[in-house]
Design a protein around this motif. Structure first.
Motif, mmCIF file in Angstrom:
data_model
loop_
_atom_site.group_PDB
_atom_site.id
_atom_site.type_symbol
_atom_site.label_atom_id
_atom_site.label_comp_id
_atom_site.label_asym_id
_atom_site.label_seq_id
_atom_site.Cartn_x
_atom_site.Cartn_y
_atom_site.Cartn_z
ATOM 1 N N LYS A 1 57.570 42.959 42.183
ATOM 2 C CA LYS A 1 56.467 42.210 42.778
ATOM 3 C C LYS A 1 56.867 41.631 44.119
ATOM 4 O O LYS A 1 56.044 41.302 44.939
ATOM 5 N N ALA B 1 42.230 45.150 50.175
ATOM 6 C CA ALA B 1 43.034 45.444 49.001
ATOM 7 C C ALA B 1 42.306 45.181 47.687
ATOM 8 O O ALA B 1 42.920 45.089 46.641
ATOM 9 N N GLN C 1 37.967 51.933 35.621
ATOM 10 C CA GLN C 1 38.398 52.896 36.634
ATOM 11 C C GLN C 1 38.507 54.302 36.057
ATOM 12 O O GLN C 1 38.110 55.275 36.688
ATOM 13 N N GLU D 1 49.148 45.227 46.376
ATOM 14 C CA GLU D 1 49.500 44.020 47.131
ATOM 15 C C GLU D 1 48.709 42.807 46.603
ATOM 16 O O GLU D 1 49.245 41.725 46.442
ATOM 17 N N GLN D 2 47.433 43.036 46.345
ATOM 18 C CA GLN D 2 46.588 41.945 45.865
ATOM 19 C C GLN D 2 47.003 41.529 44.443
ATOM 20 O O GLN D 2 46.850 40.387 44.062
ATOM 21 N N ILE D 3 47.537 42.485 43.687
ATOM 22 C CA ILE D 3 48.039 42.170 42.347
ATOM 23 C C ILE D 3 49.384 41.439 42.450
ATOM 24 O O ILE D 3 49.641 40.464 41.760
ATOM 25 N N ASN D 4 50.235 41.931 43.345
ATOM 26 C CA ASN D 4 51.579 41.353 43.466
ATOM 27 C C ASN D 4 51.565 39.902 43.915
ATOM 28 O O ASN D 4 52.512 39.164 43.668
ATOM 29 N N GLN E 1 49.350 53.312 47.233
ATOM 30 C CA GLN E 1 48.791 54.006 48.390
ATOM 31 C C GLN E 1 47.478 53.373 48.862
ATOM 32 O O GLN E 1 47.221 53.321 50.053
ATOM 33 N N SER E 2 46.676 52.886 47.924
ATOM 34 C CA SER E 2 45.405 52.304 48.349
ATOM 35 C C SER E 2 45.583 50.850 48.794
ATOM 36 O O SER E 2 44.703 50.276 49.402
ATOM 37 N N GLY E 3 46.745 50.262 48.508
ATOM 38 C CA GLY E 3 47.027 48.900 48.960
ATOM 39 C C GLY E 3 46.641 47.833 47.945
ATOM 40 O O GLY E 3 46.940 46.662 48.136
ATOM 41 N N THR E 4 45.969 48.241 46.855
ATOM 42 C CA THR E 4 45.496 47.248 45.889
ATOM 43 C C THR E 4 46.651 46.560 45.159
ATOM 44 O O THR E 4 46.499 45.442 44.684
ATOM 45 N N LEU F 1 42.846 42.952 32.784
ATOM 46 C CA LEU F 1 43.515 44.088 33.420
ATOM 47 C C LEU F 1 43.201 45.396 32.693
ATOM 48 O O LEU F 1 42.967 46.428 33.314
ATOM 49 N N LYS G 1 39.736 46.509 33.415
ATOM 50 C CA LYS G 1 39.689 47.124 34.738
ATOM 51 C C LYS G 1 40.176 48.570 34.694
ATOM 52 O O LYS G 1 39.557 49.463 35.270
ATOM 53 N N GLU H 1 47.898 52.916 43.291
ATOM 54 C CA GLU H 1 47.591 51.550 43.734
ATOM 55 C C GLU H 1 48.431 51.169 44.946
ATOM 56 O O GLU H 1 47.989 50.407 45.800
ATOM 57 N N LYS I 1 45.049 44.649 55.278
ATOM 58 C CA LYS I 1 44.385 45.870 54.837
ATOM 59 C C LYS I 1 43.531 45.504 53.625
ATOM 60 O O LYS I 1 43.995 44.773 52.748
#
Lengths: 370, 243
Positions: A368, B86, A12, A209-212, A204-207, A5, A8, A202, B84
């Protein structure tokens, strides 16, 4: 898990077109330019003089005022309305009126009245200007009396003068007072604002969700957001301290390790605060606005510009809740006075509390599961 | 063996009931199609199964763990691909896979070879170092799916994985889904495309938050006495209010 993490986050940050530049530009701009701007020394006060006497004494007084270096004589007239006009048109900040028979009264009665009126729209300039002017007049007065008394009977009179000794900042330079505090201001900008935009970005970009949906632990995720800013904070602080040394010739009297130790506590507290904002905000705009509100409040309440002791009691109460207050105290004390850890116990306890509360809050407010 | 079981699972947002008391079971290794019109409650239901959303009432288990009590344990055993996109747009293809592999605890030594193997299977090796934001949508979706099964989960949840994707890519996508299924991964997939419904072992059709039908495509067609899944869907969706 944490390793990946953090890796990453750094990738970024490195790829961001703006943040790496900010890390270097901010301390340079802030440490070199701000101390000039945030300077309360008053110079170039525009003075309008009404000389009703036009005597050699009034001339020599004007000369003395002029040579003091603080004043620029904008006009000399012989009536008040003309002087007022120049104040109203913003050409003058201060009026000095020398009455008719100034010289005669002074010689005859050893007493003469002068009037100073100040334009207090800029209260600072007006107030300090009158004080400077009063000082110059007092000095002039002293000189004249000496002269006269010498003529009258050659007895020397005891001449009293106060010689102030300004400890820890002997030349009373405003920069010396500001530079340690500005170090903290840039630290607060970098370690507060950047994390505040991070999680909400994160979202706002939706990323997020993939972490949660991964089993990542909340504290791990928050720590991965904190550590990069911690390191960036050290870089910014170090650049700032280097500029303080090379440009302003200021080096801490106290220990460098102590500064970094306290900075660490402050960074945890303030990044934690930024992350809390990030957790509650749903858009970057919201986070930005909230941060501005709190950071401005924290800065004005911190004693950065104006001493906390000058605030009314209720405002002093509020200032206790500004983490900036404590860390600025620490930096000023360590830099100028060389204080050691045992003298900074209050600040230590306060900053540890802020760090625990904000970091803990950041973990708890990160959800989460909705 | 059942890998998903729900009992009267319900989610309300204020006075609106998004998911209304759904009960279902999904067998291990199945490809389970979760159909429904826009706004029927599919995504909400799926988010509850993934531990992203807490049910208002009802019970359920996913991979043997309770939805209400142990959502974090569920997360260890599932993969999820949201509607969406992600993944991180500012990371490269391999960096995204490495990140999620790392988060799910794939051993460090295994991550690198697994990335190469996966990208080779996908015919994607050339794009290994491409920044994700530069990929076309079809590839993004395939990458997203690959990331969701990179850690070999027991179940993978796919929320409209082929939305907005061209027919050729859709076909390739379903091949990937079959591959995963062959490896024993249970696939739970939502879709709008009725031809895709035919590829599923069993499908459920949701209307206004309720499951109106649940069976194999073949049985559903004979029950409703029609030729295609399209017609089954039309007959059921006609009564919908939340369209």
């Amino acid at each position: 898990m944490l390793r990946y993490l953090i890796e990453k986050e750094f990738k970024q940050i490195k790829r961001d077109s703006f943040i790496p530049r900010l890390i270097f530009m901010l301390p340079i701009v802030a440490m070199i330019i701000f101390p000039y701007a945030a300077n309360f020394d008053v110079k170039n006060i525009n003075l309008s003089i009404i000389d009703n006497d036009k005597s050699s004494y009034s001339q020599s007084l004007i000369q003395k005022v002029q040579s003091s270096g603080y004043f620029r004589i904008s006009n000399v007239s012989d009536n008040y309305s003309e002087a007022m006009e120049s104040v109203e048109s913003d050409e003058s900040d201060l009026i000095l009126e020398i009455p008719l028979n100034f010289e005669r009264d002074l010689v005859k009665y050893q007493k003469a009245d002068l009037m100073i009126s100040a334009n207090a729209v800029n209260g600072n300039k007006g107030g300090l200007g009158s004080a400077y002017l009063a000082n110059i007049i007092a000095e002039y007065n002293g000189a004249i009396r000496m002269e006269h008394l010498k003529i009258v009977d050659n007895v020397s009179i005891p001449n009293m003068e106060l010689i102030p000794l300004y400890r820890y900042n002997p030349t009373l330079k405003y920069e010396v007072f500001m530079v340690p505090a500005l170090l903290i201001m840039i630290l607060a900008m970098v370690c507060g604002f950047l994390p505040a935009f991070n999680i909400v970005g994160e979202k706002q970009s939706g990323t997020i969700e993939q972490i949660n949906v991964t089993p990542v632990k909340k504290w791990t995720f928050i720590l991965s957001k904190l550590i990069p800013y911690w390191i960036i904070g050290y870089i910014v602080l170090s650049i700032g301290m280097l500029i303080a040394l090379l440009y302003w010739g200021l080096e801490p009297l106290g220990s460098l390790a102590l500064i970094y130790f306290f900075a660490t506590l402050f960074i945890i507290a303030f990044s934690g605060f930024g992350l809390v904002i990030s957790n509650y905000a749903t858009t970057v705009q919201q986070a930005l606005f909230m941060m501005f509100f709190f950071v401005l409040t924290f800065i004005f309440m911190s004693g950065l510009y104006t001493p906390v002791a000058n605030m009314p009691p209720w405002a002093q109460m509020i200032s206790n809740f500004s983490p900036l207050k404590y860390i600025i105290e620490v930096l000023r004390l360590v830099y100028l006075k060389g204080s050691n850890l045992s003298e900074l116990r209050t600040q230590l306890i306060a900053l540890i509390s802020f760090a625990v509360v904000f970091y803990g809050w950041a973990i708890l407010s990160y959800r989460k599961t909705e | 063996m059942k890998v998903i079981e729900t009992d009267k699972l319900t989610k309300k947002f204020g006075s609106f009931t998004a998911v209304d008391s759904i009960s279902m079971e999904v067998e291990k290794g199945e490809i389970f199609g979760f159909l429904g019109a826009n706004g029927a409650g599919k995504t909400t239901a799926m988010r509850m199964l993934c531990g992203l959303s807490t049910p208002t009432s009802g019970k359920g288990t996913v991979a043997g763990f309770d939805i209400n009590k142990n959502p974090e344990d569920i997360k260890k055993n599932i993969g999820y691909m949201s509607q969406k996109f992600a993944l991180y747009e500012d990371l490269k293809v391999w960096e995204n896979l490495r990140l999620f592999g790392g988060i799910y605890g794939v051993p460090q030594k295994e991550i690198e070879p697994r990335i190469d193997k996966l990208l080779t299977t996908l015919g994607f090796m050339d794009e290994k170092n491409t920044m994700v934001k530069a990929l076309p949508l079809g590839w993004k979706q395939k990458l997203s799916f690959s990331a969701s099964i990179f850690h070999e989960p027991k179940i993978v949840f796919l929320d409209e994985p082929t939305g907005g994707v061209d027919p050729a890519t859709r076909r390739q996508f379903w091949e990937l889904i079959y591959d995963a299924s062959d490896r024993g991964i249970t696939v739970f997939v939502t879709t709008h495309y009725m031809d895709e419904a035919e590829y599923c072992d069993r499908v459920s059709i949701m209307v206004d938050g309720k499951i109106e039908a649940l069976d194999s495509p073949k049985n559903l067609k004979s029950t409703f006495n029609v030729e295609s899944m399209d017609e089954v869907f039309f007959q059921l969706a006609r009564g919908a209010k939340n369209e």
